[in-house]
Scaffold this motif. Structure first.
Motif, PDB file in Angstrom:
ATOM      1  N   ARG A 181       0.828  -1.212   0.000  1.00  0.00           N
ATOM      2  CA  ARG A 181       0.000   0.000   0.000  1.00  0.00           C
ATOM      3  C   ARG A 181       0.866   1.268   0.000  1.00  0.00           C
ATOM      4  NH1 ARG A 181      -5.583   0.196   1.146  1.00  0.00           N
ATOM      5  NH2 ARG A 181      -6.470  -1.734   0.321  1.00  0.00           N
TER       6      ARG A 181
ATOM      7  N   TYR B  72     -12.049 -10.132  -7.652  1.00  0.00           N
ATOM      8  CA  TYR B  72     -13.137 -10.903  -7.062  1.00  0.00           C
ATOM      9  C   TYR B  72     -14.169 -10.013  -6.367  1.00  0.00           C
ATOM     10  CZ  TYR B  72     -10.689 -15.336  -7.815  1.00  0.00           C
ATOM     11  OH  TYR B  72     -10.094 -16.433  -8.374  1.00  0.00           O
ATOM     12  N   PHE B  73     -13.808  -8.779  -6.016  1.00  0.00           N
ATOM     13  CA  PHE B  73     -14.790  -7.885  -5.413  1.00  0.00           C
ATOM     14  C   PHE B  73     -15.953  -7.645  -6.373  1.00  0.00           C
ATOM     15  CE2 PHE B  73     -16.256  -3.397  -4.959  1.00  0.00           C
ATOM     16  CZ  PHE B  73     -17.003  -3.582  -3.802  1.00  0.00           C
TER      17      PHE B  73
ATOM     18  N   GLU C 152     -12.194   1.582  -3.686  1.00  0.00           N
ATOM     19  CA  GLU C 152     -12.283   3.015  -3.403  1.00  0.00           C
ATOM     20  C   GLU C 152     -10.901   3.654  -3.343  1.00  0.00           C
ATOM     21  OE1 GLU C 152     -14.579   3.191   0.162  1.00  0.00           O
ATOM     22  OE2 GLU C 152     -16.493   2.874  -0.893  1.00  0.00           O
TER      23      GLU C 152
ATOM     24  N   LYS D 140      -6.903  -7.786  -9.229  1.00  0.00           N
ATOM     25  CA  LYS D 140      -7.013  -8.496  -7.958  1.00  0.00           C
ATOM     26  C   LYS D 140      -7.560  -7.569  -6.873  1.00  0.00           C
ATOM     27  CE  LYS D 140      -3.456 -11.649  -9.489  1.00  0.00           C
ATOM     28  NZ  LYS D 140      -2.076 -12.111  -9.364  1.00  0.00           N
ATOM     29  N   VAL D 141      -8.605  -6.834  -7.249  1.00  0.00           N
ATOM     30  CA  VAL D 141      -9.334  -5.990  -6.301  1.00  0.00           C
ATOM     31  C   VAL D 141     -10.240  -6.910  -5.493  1.00  0.00           C
ATOM     32  CG1 VAL D 141     -10.955  -4.085  -6.039  1.00  0.00           C
ATOM     33  CG2 VAL D 141      -9.243  -4.024  -7.883  1.00  0.00           C
ATOM     34  N   GLU D 142      -9.944  -7.069  -4.210  1.00  0.00           N
ATOM     35  CA  GLU D 142     -10.645  -8.048  -3.379  1.00  0.00           C
ATOM     36  C   GLU D 142     -11.738  -7.440  -2.511  1.00  0.00           C
ATOM     37  OE1 GLU D 142      -9.464 -11.614  -3.064  1.00  0.00           O
ATOM     38  OE2 GLU D 142      -8.756 -10.977  -5.027  1.00  0.00           O
ATOM     39  N   THR D 143     -11.638  -6.157  -2.194  1.00  0.00           N
ATOM     40  CA  THR D 143     -12.566  -5.542  -1.245  1.00  0.00           C
ATOM     41  C   THR D 143     -13.027  -4.186  -1.750  1.00  0.00           C
ATOM     42  OG1 THR D 143     -10.832  -4.388  -0.014  1.00  0.00           O
ATOM     43  CG2 THR D 143     -11.338  -6.668   0.666  1.00  0.00           C
ATOM     44  N   ARG D 144     -14.081  -3.677  -1.115  1.00  0.00           N
ATOM     45  CA  ARG D 144     -14.555  -2.330  -1.442  1.00  0.00           C
ATOM     46  C   ARG D 144     -13.480  -1.295  -1.129  1.00  0.00           C
ATOM     47  NH1 ARG D 144     -19.045   0.244  -2.609  1.00  0.00           N
ATOM     48  NH2 ARG D 144     -20.284  -1.670  -2.457  1.00  0.00           N
ATOM     49  N   GLU D 145     -12.746  -1.539  -0.055  1.00  0.00           N
ATOM     50  CA  GLU D 145     -11.673  -0.602   0.291  1.00  0.00           C
ATOM     51  C   GLU D 145     -10.617  -0.551  -0.805  1.00  0.00           C
ATOM     52  OE1 GLU D 145     -12.927  -2.926   2.332  1.00  0.00           O
ATOM     53  OE2 GLU D 145     -14.069  -1.526   3.591  1.00  0.00           O
ATOM     54  N   ASP D 146     -10.281  -1.710  -1.383  1.00  0.00           N
ATOM     55  CA  ASP D 146      -9.342  -1.733  -2.512  1.00  0.00           C
ATOM     56  C   ASP D 146      -9.864  -0.872  -3.649  1.00  0.00           C
ATOM     57  OD1 ASP D 146      -7.630  -3.474  -1.237  1.00  0.00           O
ATOM     58  OD2 ASP D 146      -8.410  -5.272  -2.239  1.00  0.00           O
TER      59      ASP D 146
END
Length: 456
Positions: free
Chosen positions: A188, A230-231, A217, A209-215
């Motif tokens: 990060r 996968y998000f 945003e 490889k964006v896994e989460t909403r945080e990734d």
């Protein structure tokens, strides 16, 4: 999936956790006799293709990355990058079809070093496909010159799995249009500087490889343009019934093209191998050089594709075939080959001076069984092949003279002489030339003709 959900292309099972399609190990292209697919072709009656959406900043679909799948399980299982990509290409263009796989969107296709330098890359229309250079490809002088050449040909180049601004990447950035940054491999703390440096060079940034909403945003705040992971969606698995091409037929075809033979010689060889004709028609109608009118003869298909593209397609099929079974082992293919030649011979008997009618009869015979081979309906299959109205109406409805000739051929195949003669009498006119002795001879000639080539 929306515009391509059908029996021939439908999503399968969800991906296994931890599946990462872009992490395939490097390997060289083996000799054809040594090629081993991840799953033996006999293990599945279908071929499979993965696709994962690439979305824009608003969450709208922008493109798909196309991924190798050896079976219904949603795993990469890639042991040879070149072979995997070759199979992705043949399944996209020759079996599922570009419209069914991509719709109106672009497709990202992984490129090993070997395939970057192979002429078959030009089978991918540059306005539909992005060439995604795998992370283990070194950016030496030869590769950079090749990338420049491909960009001049109209291709967009993407670099895969970038995680640091190395000297090699700095040197290669002028040759790229798109850079995919691997969030799993990039810290990060390093991400802002890396994104800023790439964006400063005017490149499109993809967060993969964006896994989460945080990734999502966070990378959107950093200025990333596109997003994959996968998000949003795991890869879908599309499938189509396996359609095989004779490897010997492909070798013969390549030898003819290498010998710079004429259209007539190519057409003659293709007539011996109905499976390759099926692939050729799908190629012609899936690509940028598709004709603006329906195809009504094999010669038109050859002319539309051109010898260079036919050679590329044959080479690609050889790459992708592995140890696939020959056409001679498939009774449906044997029937299509025999029927097509029977109809051609019968058409010549009816109209000795009408070569176009004989060509159309041959094509009708081949495509009268294609819907069975690909597991679809006649109407859907013919729509994807772009054949002429006369051939389409003959296959889907048995209408017109070609349709009547097809009905006579089917009766002759079944040994139903009474039905064959009833159809001849019903048609009248020039069909009356098809006497019982002549139909018997044509059946024998057609069977012998196809058997002479069936060892391919």
């Amino acid at each position: 999936m929306s515009d391509s959900s059908s029996a021939s292309a439908r999503p399968e099972f969800p991906a296994e956790p931890g599946d990462r399609d872009s992490g395939a190990p490097q390997s060289s292209v083996p000799a054809q006799s040594a090629i081993q697919p991840a799953v033996h072709p006999a293990a599945h009656p279908f071929v499979y293709l993965g696709r994962q959406p690439i979305l824009d900043r608003n969450g709208a679909l922008s493109a798909y990355e196309l991924l190798f799948r050896g079976g219904p399980q949603n795993r990469a299982d890639v042991f040879d990058d070149a072979l995997a990509t070759a199979q992705v290409m043949t399944r996209t263009m020759g079996q599922l079809g570009v419209p069914a796989v991509l719709g109106r969107h672009h497709g990202y296709v992984n490129m090993s070093r070997e395939l970057l330098f192979d002429d078959i890359v030009h089978l991918l229309p540059p306005e539909r496909f992005v060439l995604e250079v795998l992370e283990h490809v070194g950016f030496d002088t030869a590769v950079l010159e090749r990338l420049a050449q491909l960009r001049r040909a109209g291709y967009r180049i993407a670099f895969d799995d970038v995680n640091a601004l190395t000297d090699g990447l700095r040197r290669a950035l002028p040759y790229a249009d798109i850079v995919k940054v691997d969030l799993m491999q990039t810290g990060r703390e390093a991400l802002p500087a890396l994104a800023a440096a790439i964006a400063a060079e005017g490149k499109t940034l993809i967060a993969e490889k964006v896994e989460t909403r945080e990734d999502f945003e966070y990378t959107r705040e950093l200025g990333f343009d596109l997003f994959q992971g996968y998000f949003f969606a795991r890869p879908q698995v599309l499938r189509a019934p396996k359609v095989r091409a004779s490897r010997l037929a492909l070798v013969r075809l390549l030898a003819l093209v290498a010998g710079d033979v004429g259209i007539a010689e190519l057409e003659h060889e293709l007539r011996s191998h109905p499976g390759v004709v099926v692939q050729l028609l799908r190629l012609v109608n899936s690509s940028a050089y598709a004709p603006g009118r329906p195809i009504s003869s094999l010669r038109e298909a050859v002319l539309a594709a051109g010898t260079r593209q036919i050679a590329r397609w044959a080479q690609l099929l050889l790459y992708a075939s592995g140890r696939d079974l020959p056409w001679s082992s498939d009774p449906l293919v044997q029937l299509a080959g025999t029927r097509s030649h029977f109809m051609e011979l019968a058409a010549r008997s009816l109209a000795p001076n009408d070569a176009d009618f004989a060509d159309a009869a041959f094509m009708t015979g081949i495509f009268s069984l294609v819907h069975v081979l690909v597991g679809s309906t006649p109407a859907h299959t013919l729509e994807r092949l772009g054949l002429s109205r006369e051939i389409s109406e003959a296959v889907d409805g048995q209408r017109g003279e070609l349709g009547m000739l097809l009905r006579v051929a089917e009766a002759a195949e079944q040994g139903d002489d009474q039905l064959a003669q009833s159809l001849v009498a019903q048609a009248g006119g020039r069909f009356e030339a098809l006497t019982p002795p002549l139909l018997g001879e044509l059946n024998l000639w057609a069977s012998a003709w196809f058997s002479a080539y069936a060892d391919g």
